[in-house]
Design an enzyme around this catalytic site. Structure first.
Site, PDB file in Angstrom:
ATOM      1  N   THR A 139      81.568  11.166  31.177  1.00 56.26           N
ATOM      2  CA  THR A 139      83.002  10.885  31.135  1.00 56.26           C
ATOM      3  C   THR A 139      83.531  10.970  29.709  1.00 56.26           C
ATOM      4  O   THR A 139      84.579  11.576  29.449  1.00 56.26           O
ATOM      5  CB  THR A 139      83.296   9.496  31.738  1.00 56.26           C
ATOM      6  OG1 THR A 139      82.965   9.516  33.128  1.00 56.26           O
ATOM      7  CG2 THR A 139      84.762   9.129  31.583  1.00 56.26           C
ATOM      8  N   GLN A 189      75.973  17.482  37.681  1.00 59.66           N
ATOM      9  CA  GLN A 189      75.167  17.436  38.901  1.00 59.66           C
ATOM     10  C   GLN A 189      74.098  18.519  38.944  1.00 59.66           C
ATOM     11  O   GLN A 189      73.035  18.325  39.527  1.00 59.66           O
ATOM     12  CB  GLN A 189      76.065  17.547  40.130  1.00 59.66           C
ATOM     13  CG  GLN A 189      76.810  16.278  40.480  1.00 59.66           C
ATOM     14  CD  GLN A 189      75.896  15.148  40.903  1.00 59.66           C
ATOM     15  OE1 GLN A 189      74.755  15.358  41.319  1.00 59.66           O
ATOM     16  NE2 GLN A 189      76.394  13.921  40.800  1.00 59.66           N
ATOM     17  N   SER A 209      74.789  14.240  31.886  1.00 63.12           N
ATOM     18  CA  SER A 209      74.618  12.786  31.960  1.00 63.12           C
ATOM     19  C   SER A 209      73.171  12.452  32.270  1.00 63.12           C
ATOM     20  O   SER A 209      72.521  13.147  33.051  1.00 63.12           O
ATOM     21  CB  SER A 209      75.538  12.219  33.046  1.00 63.12           C
ATOM     22  OG  SER A 209      75.428  10.821  33.122  1.00 63.12           O
ATOM     23  N   ALA A 210      72.681  11.354  31.683  1.00 62.82           N
ATOM     24  CA  ALA A 210      71.275  10.990  31.845  1.00 62.82           C
ATOM     25  C   ALA A 210      70.949  10.466  33.236  1.00 62.82           C
ATOM     26  O   ALA A 210      69.918  10.816  33.820  1.00 62.82           O
ATOM     27  CB  ALA A 210      70.893   9.944  30.793  1.00 62.82           C
ATOM     28  N   HIS A 211      71.816   9.611  33.799  1.00 74.70           N
ATOM     29  CA  HIS A 211      71.431   8.908  35.022  1.00 74.70           C
ATOM     30  C   HIS A 211      71.456   9.796  36.260  1.00 74.70           C
ATOM     31  O   HIS A 211      70.961   9.392  37.314  1.00 74.70           O
ATOM     32  CB  HIS A 211      72.292   7.658  35.226  1.00 74.70           C
ATOM     33  CG  HIS A 211      73.694   7.912  35.666  1.00 74.70           C
ATOM     34  ND1 HIS A 211      74.122   7.700  36.955  1.00 74.70           N
ATOM     35  CD2 HIS A 211      74.777   8.356  34.990  1.00 74.70           C
ATOM     36  CE1 HIS A 211      75.405   7.975  37.057  1.00 74.70           C
ATOM     37  NE2 HIS A 211      75.837   8.382  35.871  1.00 74.70           N
ATOM     38  N   THR A 268      77.218   3.799  15.970  1.00 68.26           N
ATOM     39  CA  THR A 268      75.753   3.746  15.965  1.00 68.26           C
ATOM     40  C   THR A 268      75.208   4.222  17.308  1.00 68.26           C
ATOM     41  O   THR A 268      75.630   3.758  18.367  1.00 68.26           O
ATOM     42  CB  THR A 268      75.269   2.309  15.687  1.00 68.26           C
ATOM     43  OG1 THR A 268      75.752   1.903  14.402  1.00 68.26           O
ATOM     44  CG2 THR A 268      73.749   2.238  15.699  1.00 68.26           C
ATOM     45  N   CYS A 296      82.211   7.279  41.213  1.00 63.59           N
ATOM     46  CA  CYS A 296      82.826   6.934  39.931  1.00 63.59           C
ATOM     47  C   CYS A 296      84.274   6.500  40.084  1.00 63.59           C
ATOM     48  O   CYS A 296      85.127   6.857  39.273  1.00 63.59           O
ATOM     49  CB  CYS A 296      82.722   8.116  38.978  1.00 63.59           C
ATOM     50  SG  CYS A 296      81.013   8.576  38.630  1.00 63.59           S
TER      51      CYS A 296
END
Length: 348
Positions: A72, A144, A164-166, A202, A291
């Site tokens: 996002t 996706q 995206s990682a997840h 960071t 989402c």
């Protein structure tokens, strides 16, 4: 108690053991990755290793990967102020920044007329339909497709891509924007100049470590044919349901799809109702994108494809993962078909 069945991998994939191990190791690092002392350099080394892992899995160069808090944020960084156009099937994170000026047909194919001004997803999260990417595309949402489809950013012709990682077994809350070398990009978050001056703040060392490990493991799964096996399971499930549920439409059946995704629309049977019934029966599925802060609503993706409001409100998504087995999909089929027969009886 019967073990629950998880068939909502497009919403989020369970954390891979490789990602968990990398994150646990990163938790023990005390240093700030922007510090020049040994502890800081150790944290920086974890980030750069993960950057190389993500780049290798995505077919890009390490210097082209900008870590963010998720796809996002990557979408905002890529799309804000660019005057891009797209079709109505794009994810909300992209749709928030563009004009819906491109057309999409009943099979989910988007007609792109000006690639340099367009955003286009590699694969749709709800239907699984895969797009042919035109050369010179401004923004590709690969969220996706990454890890499920053979894809190389360097060969795609896209100028920028979101990941995206997840979605591939990494942690939630970390993603990346991948961009073509030399592309000018104005930072949205300004401060310390991290991420090569493109995204201040960071870095999330723990999340990034998990992202890198998950991307590497996902690439190995793809090379080993894991998703080919998943595709066969999805096809078996689709045929099993179609043999009994004659009124149900399998959206995108004739199109190229993600190997794990099945989108079903049954007239008059609300997707929200189906999700709740399956949840009570011990099966996790969804009624579209996850989402939207828990909201369940008629699919705007299906509406954009030309389906009426009734069908758009009746859609569910079943998305399998690497650990899904035949017993899982057959138990879901039995449970869902029993509910579908009750729905049919009530509607008669």
């Amino acid at each position: 108690m019967t073990e629950r069945i998880y068939l909502d991998h497009n919403a989020t994939m369970p954390l891979r053991p490789e990602a968990r191990a990398a994150m646990i190791a990163a938790m023990d690092l005390p240093g700030n990755p922007s510090s020049v002392h040994a502890e800081g350099r150790a944290a920086r080394a974890v980030i750069e290793r993960a950057r190389a892992q993500v780049a290798a899995a995505f077919g890009a160069e390490g210097a082209d990967v900008v870590f963010t808090s998720g796809a996002t944020e990557a979408a905002a960084l890529a799309c804000a102020g660019r005057g891009l156009v797209a079709a109505g099937i794009e994810h909300d994170a992209v749709a928030a920044w563009i004009d819906e000026a491109l057309t999409v047909d009943r099979d989910g194919a988007v007609q792109v007329t000006e690639p340099a001004r367009s955003a286009l997803q590699l694969a749709n999260s709800e239907t699984g339909i895969v797009q042919d990417l035109p050369d010179g595309l401004a923004v590709c949402d690969a969220t996706q497709g990454f890890g499920k489809l053979p894809f190389a950013f360097n060969w795609s012709g896209a100028q920028m891509a979101l990941i995206s990682a997840h979605k591939l077994g990494g942690p939630k809350g970390v993603g990346a924007l991948v961009l073509r070398r030399g592309l000018d990009l104005a930072a949205q978050l300004r401060g310390g100049g991290q991420e090569m001056g493109r995204r201040a703040g960071t870095e999330n060392v723990i999340g990034i470590a998990g992202f890198g490990a998950a991307a590497e493991a996902a690439a190995e799964d793809l090379a080993d044919g894991v998703w080919d096996r998943v595709s066969l399971l999805r096809d078996k499930l689709e045929k099993t349901l179609a043999a009994d549920a004659k009124m149900t439409i399998s959206v995108g059946k004739e199109a190229r799809r993600l190997p794990n995704t099945l989108c079903l629309a049954t007239p008059g049977w609300k997707g929200e109702t189906q999700v709740m019934q399956m949840d009570l029966a011990g099966v996790a599925i969804s009624a579209g994108s996850a989402c939207s802060s828990g909201k369940v609503r008629a699919s705007r993706v299906l509406r954009a494809m030309g389906f009426d409001d009734d069908l758009a409100a009746s859609a569910i998504r079943v998305s399998l993962g690497p650990q899904t087995c035949e017993e899982d999909v057959m138990r879901f089929a039995e449970t869902w078909l029993a509910s579908e027969r009750k729905h049919r009886a009530r509607a008669a």
